[in-house]
Design an enzyme around this catalytic site. Structure first.
Site, PDB file in Angstrom:
ATOM      1  N   ASN A  90     -23.308   4.563   4.338  1.00 54.51           N
ATOM      2  CA  ASN A  90     -22.053   5.309   4.226  1.00 54.51           C
ATOM      3  C   ASN A  90     -21.550   5.658   5.629  1.00 54.51           C
ATOM      4  OD1 ASN A  90     -24.288   7.066   4.354  1.00 54.51           O
ATOM      5  ND2 ASN A  90     -23.165   8.774   3.442  1.00 54.51           N
ATOM      6  N   GLU A 108     -18.753   8.156   7.123  1.00 52.79           N
ATOM      7  CA  GLU A 108     -17.814   9.221   6.783  1.00 52.79           C
ATOM      8  C   GLU A 108     -16.712   9.382   7.833  1.00 52.79           C
ATOM      9  OE1 GLU A 108     -20.844  11.938   4.103  1.00 52.79           O
ATOM     10  OE2 GLU A 108     -20.075  12.757   5.991  1.00 52.79           O
ATOM     11  N   CYS A 110     -18.377   4.207   1.202  1.00 47.71           N
ATOM     12  CA  CYS A 110     -19.733   4.308   0.666  1.00 47.71           C
ATOM     13  C   CYS A 110     -20.589   3.150   1.185  1.00 47.71           C
ATOM     14  CB  CYS A 110     -19.707   4.230  -0.853  1.00 47.71           C
ATOM     15  SG  CYS A 110     -18.911   5.623  -1.680  1.00 47.71           S
ATOM     16  N   GLU A 112     -22.460   1.106  -0.547  1.00 46.69           N
ATOM     17  CA  GLU A 112     -22.359  -0.074  -1.414  1.00 46.69           C
ATOM     18  C   GLU A 112     -21.133  -0.914  -1.052  1.00 46.69           C
ATOM     19  OE1 GLU A 112     -22.731   3.147  -2.190  1.00 46.69           O
ATOM     20  OE2 GLU A 112     -23.327   3.384  -4.291  1.00 46.69           O
ATOM     21  N   CYS A 163     -20.949   5.546  -7.146  1.00 48.01           N
ATOM     22  CA  CYS A 163     -19.751   6.236  -7.623  1.00 48.01           C
ATOM     23  C   CYS A 163     -18.860   5.246  -8.363  1.00 48.01           C
ATOM     24  CB  CYS A 163     -18.999   6.879  -6.455  1.00 48.01           C
ATOM     25  SG  CYS A 163     -17.995   5.741  -5.484  1.00 48.01           S
ATOM     26  N   CYS A 196     -17.256   2.459  -6.200  1.00 51.11           N
ATOM     27  CA  CYS A 196     -18.142   1.340  -5.866  1.00 51.11           C
ATOM     28  C   CYS A 196     -18.382   0.436  -7.073  1.00 51.11           C
ATOM     29  CB  CYS A 196     -19.463   1.868  -5.324  1.00 51.11           C
ATOM     30  SG  CYS A 196     -19.278   2.536  -3.649  1.00 51.11           S
TER      31      CYS A 196
HETATM   32 ZN   LIG Z   1     -19.322   4.818  -3.839  1.00 56.54          ZN
END
Ligand SMILES: [Zn+2]
Ligand SMILES: [Zn+2]
Ligand SMILES: [Zn+2]
Ligand SMILES: [Zn+2]
EC number: 3.5.4.5
Lengths: 154, 154, 154, 154
Positions: D65, D67, D76, D78, D110, D113
């Site tokens: 990830n 940010e 993210c 993924e 999430c 993703c």
């Molecule tokens: Zn995600």
């Protein structure tokens, strides 16, 4: 204990009945999602989507998709409606209806919208519709099983 | 040609004066952005942001940031206000005010929000404020120079 | 003190010269951004973008845009390249070149990408190119003036 | 027709067996997702995530990830891994493993993703892991039922 329900069970049942929509309410919400679609700003995809969100205190917030030249900066109709409700102080939802111009497929929320719905609870209803207003109903939990949420972060 | 303005110049001047805000209007819009901040859903960052968007026909749409456990699925206050306006049929904007709890820095829109503002025009005003309601004003064009837009796509 | 530079000035100058690209390096980086464009996954917009990111230790990470049926879940070429570099442990950047198929316009990064560039510093170069490999150069600071950043959050 | 499989069945079976991972492959992929986690750029949430994506031609792309101060502009792990693979010409995937620092919960992708995974097929495996490398396996289709996709757009 036969016939006796615990307070929690009663509250849960009450909560469920509060969330349940009558056929008339469903029809109205789907109509509102179709009205919302008219404001869709989708010059790039030409794919219009509308949403109508019903809160626990029976307010309705409508949203449409708002696209951007940089496509990933657009927003879906469902997320638009939810952000709008939150911006007016509403975070408890009964149901959301989603409308597109598709006549042969139920429009389904994208994964991003499912995650945003789930932020505000798993146990409320999503009405996926066709352009003739027919629909199929699923809960947020059904649309996003084994979901990631705030409990993973603490 | 002295003293004679072309139709285009006249329209442009008119447009400019339409967009210009009086001190009273500025003050009111900033207050509204601070009110909007109260609805901020920011349990993860604890960073509250509000926005108030004034349309050309003098409607005001307020927005707050709405975060998500999956952080990249949240929405900023500015984009929330803009999507809200579009969902009600408004796409011509005069100005937007942005409020945070910062007392020592003017809150500035992120690049994503600048791009979303720009989708609806480069020539309107953004009021960056401190928590005491002091402000600095910039146009969308100043905030996003040499910008990418729909004209790149066609 | 004539002719004497403070340590800080020397470091800054050194840093600047480290970041500076030779004409050959610029040409190579732009070529790499055009190569990267070939992998663009853009079935929806048909708008191909490539990026090539040069790190301070002279590694190159290339990226392309990767679109999604739910358009806002796509990623731009520039952000793709940056996330890729970070995922390999590189966070110090000298320059990024951006390529599209536009012959008459310099491709410019969207606001979202400018914000992601800025997360890793304001003082590095962005090469906006045309399809004939001509270019214009801007710093991240120039592309995102008065920017929002981590210092607002603390 | 006993014992006779149609070409399509054979191909499907072959495809399935191509996608199937041995215990050793699973263990290795999960280890790689944990290695990838070390590069996580998560100064705001302090929540580190790593991912390792295995392609049909057995290349591995890792992601973490990344940010941003403007939280919704992050990416993210993924999606980072998937965009990285696409940027290298790989779009056929066998499996992805996801790692976090959670010892008591399987980290789950999430909704955003899941949608990005689904862009590249519904029938491949996602390994949700705990920090001790134990895992649960789900397909993309199971994680995103009744999904929205490109077939809705045409
Ligand atoms: Zn995600
Ligand atoms: Zn969506
Ligand atoms: Zn923003
Ligand atoms: Zn971009």
């Amino acid at each position: 204990m036969d016939g006796v329900k615990s307070t929690q069970e009663v509250l849960h049942t009450k909560d469920q009945s509060l969330r349940h929509l009558s056929q008339e309410e469903v029809k109205k919400l789907i109509n509102q999602s179709n009205e919302a679609k008219k404001y869709s700003y989708s010059p790039y995809s030409k794919f219009r989507v509308g949403a109508a969100l019903l809160t626990l205190d029976n307010r309705v917030f409508t949203g449409c998709n708002v696209e951007n030249a940089s496509s990933n900066l657009g927003v879906c109709a469902e997320r638009n409606a939810i952000a709008k409700a939150v911006s007016e102080g509403c975070k408890d939802f009964r149901a959301i209806a989603i409308a597109s111009d598709l006549s042969d497929k139920f429009i389904s929320p994208c994964g991003g919208c499912r995650q945003v719905m789930r932020e505000f609870g798993c146990d409320w209803d999503v009405y996926l519709t066709k352009s003739d207003c027919s629909y199929t109903k699923m809960t947020v939990a059904e649309l996003l099983p084994v979901s990631f949420g705030s409990e993973h972060l603490s």
